[in-house]
Design a protein around this motif. Structure first.
Motif, PDB file in Angstrom:
ATOM      1  N   SER A 123     -80.107  87.410 -10.982  1.00 55.69           N
ATOM      2  CA  SER A 123     -78.828  88.543  -9.932  1.00 55.69           C
ATOM      3  C   SER A 123     -77.768  88.971 -11.055  1.00 55.69           C
ATOM      4  O   SER A 123     -77.750  88.659 -12.122  1.00 55.69           O
ATOM      5  N   ASP A 127     -71.489  84.840  -8.750  1.00 55.62           N
ATOM      6  CA  ASP A 127     -71.262  84.326  -7.217  1.00 55.62           C
ATOM      7  C   ASP A 127     -72.928  83.496  -7.384  1.00 55.62           C
ATOM      8  O   ASP A 127     -72.948  82.570  -6.514  1.00 55.62           O
ATOM      9  N   GLU A 128     -73.828  84.293  -7.360  1.00 53.82           N
ATOM     10  CA  GLU A 128     -74.654  84.311  -6.409  1.00 53.82           C
ATOM     11  C   GLU A 128     -76.018  83.011  -8.363  1.00 53.82           C
ATOM     12  O   GLU A 128     -76.370  82.327  -7.464  1.00 53.82           O
ATOM     13  N   LEU A 132     -76.977  79.170  -7.268  1.00 53.13           N
ATOM     14  CA  LEU A 132     -78.337  79.450  -7.552  1.00 53.13           C
ATOM     15  C   LEU A 132     -79.079  77.927  -8.828  1.00 53.13           C
ATOM     16  O   LEU A 132     -79.729  77.379  -9.075  1.00 53.13           O
ATOM     17  N   VAL A 163     -80.196  85.322  -1.332  1.00 53.60           N
ATOM     18  CA  VAL A 163     -79.496  84.463  -2.295  1.00 53.60           C
ATOM     19  C   VAL A 163     -78.176  84.087  -1.005  1.00 53.60           C
ATOM     20  O   VAL A 163     -77.812  84.410  -0.688  1.00 53.60           O
ATOM     21  N   GLY A 165     -74.951  84.155  -0.181  1.00 54.52           N
ATOM     22  CA  GLY A 165     -73.539  84.758  -0.326  1.00 54.52           C
ATOM     23  C   GLY A 165     -73.805  86.423  -1.344  1.00 54.52           C
ATOM     24  O   GLY A 165     -73.245  86.769  -1.082  1.00 54.52           O
ATOM     25  N   GLN A 166     -75.466  86.612  -0.868  1.00 49.40           N
ATOM     26  CA  GLN A 166     -75.573  88.033  -1.516  1.00 49.40           C
ATOM     27  C   GLN A 166     -75.395  89.055  -0.485  1.00 49.40           C
ATOM     28  O   GLN A 166     -76.272  88.398   0.490  1.00 49.40           O
ATOM     29  N   SER A 170     -74.947  93.978  -3.065  1.00 54.43           N
ATOM     30  CA  SER A 170     -74.845  92.880  -3.954  1.00 54.43           C
ATOM     31  C   SER A 170     -76.034  92.933  -4.088  1.00 54.43           C
ATOM     32  O   SER A 170     -76.452  92.730  -5.413  1.00 54.43           O
ATOM     33  N   SER A 174     -78.097  94.280  -8.401  1.00 57.75           N
ATOM     34  CA  SER A 174     -78.615  93.826  -9.268  1.00 57.75           C
ATOM     35  C   SER A 174     -79.136  95.001 -10.011  1.00 57.75           C
ATOM     36  O   SER A 174     -79.864  94.663 -11.165  1.00 57.75           O
TER      37      SER A 174
END
Ligand code: SF4
Length: 405
Positions: A123, A127-128, A132, A163, A165-166, A170, A174
């Motif tokens: 990503s 945050d992602e 992870l 993921v 929060g994805q 977003s 990516s």
């Protein structure tokens, strides 16, 4: 002296990582950045490759892949030493993580024979990446992508979908960021919650929710849409490429090409002829039954044992699985169904010979009837959109042919 062509594809496993990511159940252990075991392991693996080549087992080798774990943790010297042991091939990929990638490492790998790098980006959103448990942030990933693209190596980026929060936006950012940086190949893997991982424990304790099948499917479809718009075609469940940029090594896993895997947990697939030649180097490997058509091997030795073997295959231990002609044919169909090339006429003809025409035609008709496979203009049967999403149903039906169902 070589008595026949050898393996066409070679995989070398480097089972070291700085630390374990929250979702990871791959064969790798957290060693930090400076464990001296890494160099000893790489030397032993390189010696094994040279020995295999000396015995003709790599004659006709077409592709090689150094994966992990984190091969870039070996550093430029260790990685190029390992790559330099591989006979010259048209495609040699190594995996790298952004935090241990550098222009110097890329140059050393390229000078040793690498043609391609697969960067574990996952990503570009901080945050992602934190969720992870990755050791790098988005900026480090962008920097590594730019440096890899400038290195003259062909560039592939690994990304993850679904993921925590994805969002669709977003994920698209990516994908677009990796492509804008120069990736000509992108793999998108859905997050799978595996037992024994940080995420697995969090789901068990109820502090994290497992992504639903629908969320996963929606994320994978979103990735496909963005990549399609950017000129990438999906050629395997998780793999997308611009024209001419498919990973030939990965294709060999799905099209029945014999491959040799060396290192901890590495898998190999051999016909009986190649297996017999391997046994000359590792006499401890068991003889197989006369009915065996294909042998699958997995190296059970730890990193420490591989390092201590000093290039001697006979000092390693392997799990060995024997497949009959029917099982091998069903497996070939199942693996081909992972790809956009699908089940071609030649493959279907061989399967009909092995397990019976009626059973093969019935399985294909069922999958076409369920809208999971569709006939292509070249007469192959390839996954539909629904078939990509419901791979397990497709694979189950085709594997059922192994028992003569
Ligand atoms: S870097 Fe890759 S192999 Fe290593 S722990 Fe993370 S996901 Fe697993």
């Amino acid at each position: 002296m070589a008595d026949a062509t050898g393996f066409r594809a070679l995989y070398l496993h480097v089972p070291f990582c700085v630390r374990k990511c929250a979702y990871c159940d791959f064969a790798s252990s957290a060693t930090g950045r400076r464990d001296p075991l890494m160099a000893v392991y790489a030397r032993s693996l390189a010696a094994m490759v040279r020995r295999m080549a000396g015995e003709g087992l790599l004659d006709g080798l077409s592709t090689a892949y150094v994966g992990g774990g984190t091969p870039s943790l070996l550093g430029g010297e260790g990685l190029s030493f390992l790559i330099g042991a591989v006979p010259s091939v048209g495609e040699l990929t190594f995996e790298a993580n952004p935090d241990s990638f550098s222009p110097d490492l890329a140059a050393a790998a390229r000078d040793a024979g690498a043609t391609r790098v697969s960067l574990g980006v996952q990503s570009l959103a901080d945050d992602e990446l934190r969720a992870l448990g990755r050791v790098h942030d988005g900026e480090a990933a962008r920097r590594a992508l730019g440096e890899a693209a400038a290195s003259g190596l062909r560039l592939s980026a690994d990304l993850m979908a679904a993921v925590p929060g994805q969002t669709p936006a977003s994920l698209a950012a990516s994908v677009e960021g990796a492509v804008a940086a120069g990736a000509s190949h992108v793999s998108v893997y859905p997050l799978i919650i595996e037992e024994g991982t940080v995420f697995g424990r969090a789901v068990e304790e109820g502090s994290m929710e497992e992504p639903s099948d629908d969320e996963e499917a929606a994320a994978m479809e979103a990735a496909e849409r963005v990549l399609g718009r950017l000129g990438f075609a999906r050629y395997e469940v998780a793999s997308y490429a611009r024209p001419g940029e498919r990973c030939r090594h990965n294709l060999s896993y799905w099209n029945g090409t014999p491959y040799l895997g060396l290192g901890t947990a590495a898998a190999s697939m051999a016909d009986c002829g190649l297996y017999g030649r391997l046994r000359r180097l590792a006499p401890g490997l068991p003889a197989v039954a006369a009915s065996t058509a294909r042998v699958r091997l997995t190296c059970d030795s730890t990193a420490r044992e591989v390092a201590a073997a000093e290039g001697d295959l006979s000092r390693l231990s392997f799990g060995v699985e024997e497949l009959t002609a029917g099982e091998a044919a069903a497996e070939d169909l199942m693996l081909a169904a992972r790809t956009s090339d699908g089940l071609g006429p030649g493959l279907l003809a061989r399967a009909r010979d092995a397990v019976g025409a009626a059973a093969v035609d019935r399985a294909v008709d069922t999958l076409v009837g369920e809208g999971l496979l569709a006939e292509t203009p070249s007469g192959a049967f390839a996954p539909t959109e629904r078939g990509w999403l419901m791979g397990n149903v497709v694979f189950g039906e085709l594997w059922g042919l192994a028992d003569g169902d």
